[in-house]
Design an enzyme around this catalytic site. Structure first.
Site, short mmCIF file in Angstrom:
data_model
loop_
_atom_site.label_atom_id
_atom_site.label_comp_id
_atom_site.label_asym_id
_atom_site.label_seq_id
_atom_site.Cartn_x
_atom_site.Cartn_y
_atom_site.Cartn_z
N CYS A 113 -0.35 7.61 -7.60
CA CYS A 113 0.44 8.31 -8.62
C CYS A 113 -0.42 8.66 -9.83
O CYS A 113 -1.42 8.02 -10.11
CB CYS A 113 1.57 7.41 -9.09
SG CYS A 113 2.54 6.74 -7.75
N ARG A 172 -5.39 13.19 -7.09
CA ARG A 172 -5.13 11.80 -6.74
C ARG A 172 -4.19 11.70 -5.55
O ARG A 172 -4.08 10.63 -4.94
CB ARG A 172 -4.51 11.07 -7.94
CG ARG A 172 -5.46 10.95 -9.12
CD ARG A 172 -4.73 10.51 -10.35
NE ARG A 172 -4.29 9.14 -10.28
CZ ARG A 172 -4.94 8.09 -10.77
NH1 ARG A 172 -6.09 8.28 -11.38
NH2 ARG A 172 -4.47 6.88 -10.66
N TRP A 211 3.26 9.20 -5.49
CA TRP A 211 2.79 9.00 -4.11
C TRP A 211 3.66 7.87 -3.57
O TRP A 211 3.50 6.72 -4.00
CB TRP A 211 1.31 8.63 -4.15
CG TRP A 211 0.60 8.64 -2.83
CD1 TRP A 211 0.05 9.73 -2.21
CD2 TRP A 211 0.34 7.52 -1.98
NE1 TRP A 211 -0.54 9.35 -1.04
CE2 TRP A 211 -0.38 8.01 -0.87
CE3 TRP A 211 0.65 6.16 -2.03
CZ2 TRP A 211 -0.79 7.18 0.17
CZ3 TRP A 211 0.23 5.34 -1.00
CH2 TRP A 211 -0.48 5.85 0.09
N ASN A 226 3.06 3.56 -12.67
CA ASN A 226 2.15 3.41 -11.52
C ASN A 226 2.06 1.92 -11.23
O ASN A 226 1.93 1.13 -12.17
CB ASN A 226 0.74 3.90 -11.85
CG ASN A 226 0.65 5.41 -11.90
OD1 ASN A 226 1.62 6.10 -11.65
ND2 ASN A 226 -0.53 5.90 -12.24
N GLY A 227 2.05 1.58 -9.96
CA GLY A 227 1.93 0.16 -9.60
C GLY A 227 3.11 -0.24 -8.73
O GLY A 227 3.86 0.60 -8.24
N GLU A 269 -19.99 7.89 8.24
CA GLU A 269 -19.56 8.71 7.11
C GLU A 269 -19.22 10.14 7.59
O GLU A 269 -18.23 10.73 7.15
CB GLU A 269 -20.66 8.71 6.03
CG GLU A 269 -20.46 9.66 4.88
CD GLU A 269 -19.18 9.46 4.07
OE1 GLU A 269 -18.43 8.50 4.32
OE2 GLU A 269 -18.91 10.30 3.21
N LYS A 290 -15.58 11.90 7.17
CA LYS A 290 -15.39 13.19 6.49
C LYS A 290 -14.56 14.12 7.38
O LYS A 290 -13.63 14.76 6.91
CB LYS A 290 -16.72 13.87 6.16
CG LYS A 290 -17.53 13.29 5.04
CD LYS A 290 -17.02 13.59 3.64
CE LYS A 290 -16.09 12.55 3.15
NZ LYS A 290 -16.57 11.29 2.67
N GLU A 318 -10.76 12.92 7.74
CA GLU A 318 -9.87 12.95 6.59
C GLU A 318 -9.52 14.35 6.15
O GLU A 318 -8.42 14.58 5.67
CB GLU A 318 -10.42 12.12 5.42
CG GLU A 318 -11.71 12.59 4.86
CD GLU A 318 -12.23 11.69 3.74
OE1 GLU A 318 -11.44 10.99 3.11
OE2 GLU A 318 -13.45 11.71 3.50
N HIS A 343 -21.57 0.88 26.12
CA HIS A 343 -20.70 -0.30 26.26
C HIS A 343 -19.23 0.07 26.15
O HIS A 343 -18.40 -0.79 25.87
CB HIS A 343 -21.10 -1.35 25.23
CG HIS A 343 -22.54 -1.75 25.36
ND1 HIS A 343 -23.00 -2.55 26.37
CD2 HIS A 343 -23.63 -1.38 24.65
CE1 HIS A 343 -24.31 -2.68 26.26
NE2 HIS A 343 -24.71 -1.97 25.21
N LYS A 364 -6.87 9.96 -3.96
CA LYS A 364 -8.27 9.85 -4.39
C LYS A 364 -8.60 8.43 -4.82
O LYS A 364 -9.68 7.92 -4.57
CB LYS A 364 -8.51 10.82 -5.55
CG LYS A 364 -9.91 10.81 -6.09
CD LYS A 364 -10.89 11.40 -5.10
CE LYS A 364 -12.33 11.35 -5.58
NZ LYS A 364 -13.26 11.50 -4.45
C1 F6R Z 1 -13.50 9.11 1.64
C2 F6R Z 1 -13.06 8.53 0.40
C3 F6R Z 1 -12.55 7.13 0.41
C4 F6R Z 1 -13.14 6.37 -0.78
C5 F6R Z 1 -12.52 4.95 -0.85
C6 F6R Z 1 -13.11 4.14 -1.98
O1 F6R Z 1 -14.00 10.40 1.46
O2 F6R Z 1 -13.08 9.16 -0.62
O3 F6R Z 1 -12.85 6.50 1.61
O4 F6R Z 1 -14.51 6.30 -0.64
O5 F6R Z 1 -11.14 5.06 -1.03
O6 F6R Z 1 -12.91 4.76 -3.20
P1 F6R Z 1 -13.74 4.36 -4.47
O7 F6R Z 1 -15.13 4.78 -4.24
O8 F6R Z 1 -13.10 5.11 -5.59
O9 F6R Z 1 -13.61 2.88 -4.62
#
Ligand code: F6R
Length: 607
Positions: free
Chosen positions: A2, A27, A70, A96-97, A480, A484, A487, A503, A602
């Site tokens: 949120c 976010r 959210w 938020n929370g 990674e 990418k 997501e 395996h 985010k």
């Molecule tokens: C992937 C992504 C997430 C963040 C994860 C940690 O592209 O953005 O996997 O890396 O949520 O977020 P931070 O770095 O803000 O702790």
């Protein structure tokens, strides 16, 4: 998660908070709402879906609170969107929370006659505050009292029709207050909500409350003791223009393309006479000289940055380095003590699991070093030392420039500890730092391959599955790359250690499942070629990320993406770039909402 954007001052508040909400869109959210304070009532507008100007025509007012939701407790409906109103509609609140004891509180409040309009945990808070106000308490005291009764996490912003005030409170969920130049104040779940108005920010700590009075200023209080406290103003270094797309189709593309400059800024002033110069960790010098083990805690992409660095750190320091999913670490009984350095890696500095992991480590005597991008974030403030990425705001949900700057900084940290512990000689350190200083140019070269990557994306974007494979330090890069793609394009992608394929996962390979190999000319090149052959023998298509002149891979692979030749320690930083671009172009061809992928937020501030 949120977002909160609020304003109190002399200007028309609704357009200001709306712009703040738009800045926070990254976010992730599914509904939103605004409340403005008028002389005789509070007017609220809410809506499900994306923010639209037309749905939020509101009368002029100098005080407004707003929120992007959210969903956690209760479905995505207008009724569940914030702000929530008290029964008499004289109070409005955004939150938020998570209020953990909301069921008990709700029962008690219902027994007292309160009528609930939503299924949220949040609504409990506004009724609780209403109880205090009905009992004769001013808004600030009523909020403070409610906070004491609540179990869980919150960042609240509350207004009342009867007072020219805004009360902001925090426990466990971040909240920042922007100090305007005209005696006005902004409130945001992060500074991007108000950075275009002011760079001066105050970050509330847990169990702190701010009372902002129109025309009078701001006071801060400790919720537990009720006593007034002093707070420091932080000057945010980001340029608000960095939070704009600057002509790019998406923030993600802009952030991928600005990696050379982000890396440049991350290392600037941190190398002197060829040696790492990390003043931020000077205070830990004695500890770092003697530390016996390193534990890296992080989530998602930040975890993969730590994982990538593990190979270099172990090799250079000859110390055990462990990578821990922050979400798992905190629920184990980790073997950590005062000889261990914990490194918490987090772009946002607010990830709930990473924060909990660092607290767990601290509790056991470990010193914590944070690598964060967001200034003043909770993880940055709770750590013993912090090194900021200086990557500028990362708005796209998929993390890109944070990753490459995290790995660059971890490399400098490793060199710094290596010198302190006399594990690595100065000459070698100078060779590596000199290579690191050339890295921005080499990342530019990797980015210059974008047209050919776009062509490759056209060949594969309709596939349903993909594998990402690599060995050694290229394995976390494969992880990674898969993350990418998943997501932002919603394709199923799996990252795997190339030699592990035999395996089990090799059973997935057929004409329809392409494999992306990270196979630069390094010490694992020849071995990885063998793994490529195994895929080809099973009719799988292979896209390889490798160096020019790597003729063997060029001969076997269906497509090759070229990266510049760099020192072995730096390969992951250039190798991840084409994977970011590949995911981006595939997602774009699939018409995905790249900057705001479905279901994602985010900054993950809940467990
Ligand atoms: C992937 C992504 C997430 C963040 C994860 C940690 O592209 O953005 O996997 O890396 O949520 O977020 P931070 O770095 O803000 O702790």
């Amino acid at each position: 998660m949120c977002g909160i954007s609020c304003y109190i001052g002399g200007e028309d508040a609704a357009p200001i908070v709306l712009r703040g909400l738009r800045n926070l869109e990254y976010r992730g959210y599914d509904s939103y709402g605004i409340a403005v304070k008028l002389s005789d009532k509070i007017e609220v507008k809410k809506s499900v879906g994306r923010i639209s100007d037309s749905s939020l025509q509101l009368p002029k007012s100098n005080i407004a609170i707003s929120h992007t939701r959210w969903a956690t407790h209760g479905g995505v409906t207008e009724a569940n969107a914030h702000p929530h109103l008290s029964c008499d509609e004289k109070l409005a609140l955004v939150h938020n929370g998570i209020i953990e004891n909301y069921t008990e509180l709700k029962k008690e409040l219902q027994a007292k006659g309160h009528k609930f309009r939503s299924e949220t945990d949040t609504e409990t808070a506004v009724h609780l505050i209403e109880e205090g106000v009905k009992g004769g308490k001013p808004l600030m005291e009523a909020v403070m009292e409610a906070c004491r009764q609540i179990v869980g996490t919150f960042a609240f912003s509350v207004i009342s029709v009867d007072e020219e005030k805004m009360v902001v409170a925090r426990r466990g969920s971040p909240i920042a207050i922007g100090i305007g130049s005209k005696g006005d104040f902004f409130v945001g779940s992060d500074v991007t909500a108000f950075l275009h108005h002011t760079k001066k920010s105050v970050f509330l700590d847990d169990d702190q409350l701010a009372m902002i009075e129109k025309g009078e200023g701001i006071k801060y209080f400790d919720i537990k003791t009720g006593k007034e406290v002093e707070k420091k103003i932080t000057e945010i270094e980001w340029d608000p223009a960095e939070a704009q797309k600057q002509g790019h189709k998406h923030f993600m593309l802009k952030e991928i393309m600005e990696q050379p400059i982000a890396i440049q800024k991350a290392i600037q002033g941190r190398i002197k006479d060829g040696l790492p110069c990390l003043e931020e960790i000077d205070s830990l010098e004695e500890f770092l000289k003697n530390t016996k083990r390193i534990v890296i805690v992080a989530c998602g992409t930040a975890l993969y940055a730590g994982w990538t660095s593990e190979y270099f750190l172990e090799n250079a320091l000859r110390l055990p380095v462990e990578i821990e999913y922050a979400s798992e670490y905190r629920y184990r009984n980790p073997v950590v003590d005062d000889s261990v350095l914990t490194i918490a890696v987090s772009q946002s500095g607010e990830t709930a699991d990473t924060l909990a992991a660092l607290r767990e480590s601290k509790k056991r005597g470990s010193k914590v070093l944070a690598i964060c991008n967001v200034m003043g974030s909770t993880i940055a403030r709770e750590s013993d030392a912090v090194i900021y990425n200086r990557a500028g705001p990362e708005i796209g949900v998929a993390s890109t420039k944070a990753f490459t700057t995290q790995v660059s900084i971890l490399l400098l940290v490793g060199l710094h500890i290596g010198l302190l512990q006399k594990k690595i000689d100065e000459a070698k350190v100078k060779e590596i730092t000199s290579a690191l200083q050339q890295l921005p140019e080499q990342v530019k070269e990797a980015l210059a391959e974008k047209e050919s990557i776009q062509e490759i994306a056209k060949k594969y974007y309709e596939k349903k599955n993909a594998l990402f494979l690599g060995r050694g330090q290229n394995f976390p890069i494969a992880l990674e790359g898969a993350l990418k793609l998943k997501e932002i394009s919603y394709l199923h992608a799996e990252g795997y250690a190339a030699a592990e394929m035999k395996h089990g996962p090799i059973a997935l390979v057929d004409e329809e499942t392409p494999s992306v190999f990270v196979v630069p000319k390094d010490r694992s090149y020849d071995k990885t070629l063998g793994n490529v052959e195994e895929i080809k023998a099973r009719k799988g298509n292979v896209i390889a990320v490798s160096n020019k002149g790597a003729s063997e891979i060029a001969r076997i692979a269906d497509d090759v993406i070229y990266i510049p030749t760099v020192r072995e320690e730096l390969i992951p930083i250039v190798a991840v770039v084409p994977l970011q671009l590949l995911a981006y172009y595939i997602a774009d061809l699939r018409n995905c909402d790249i900057d705001k992928p479905r279901n994602l937020a985010k900054s993950v501030t809940v467990e």
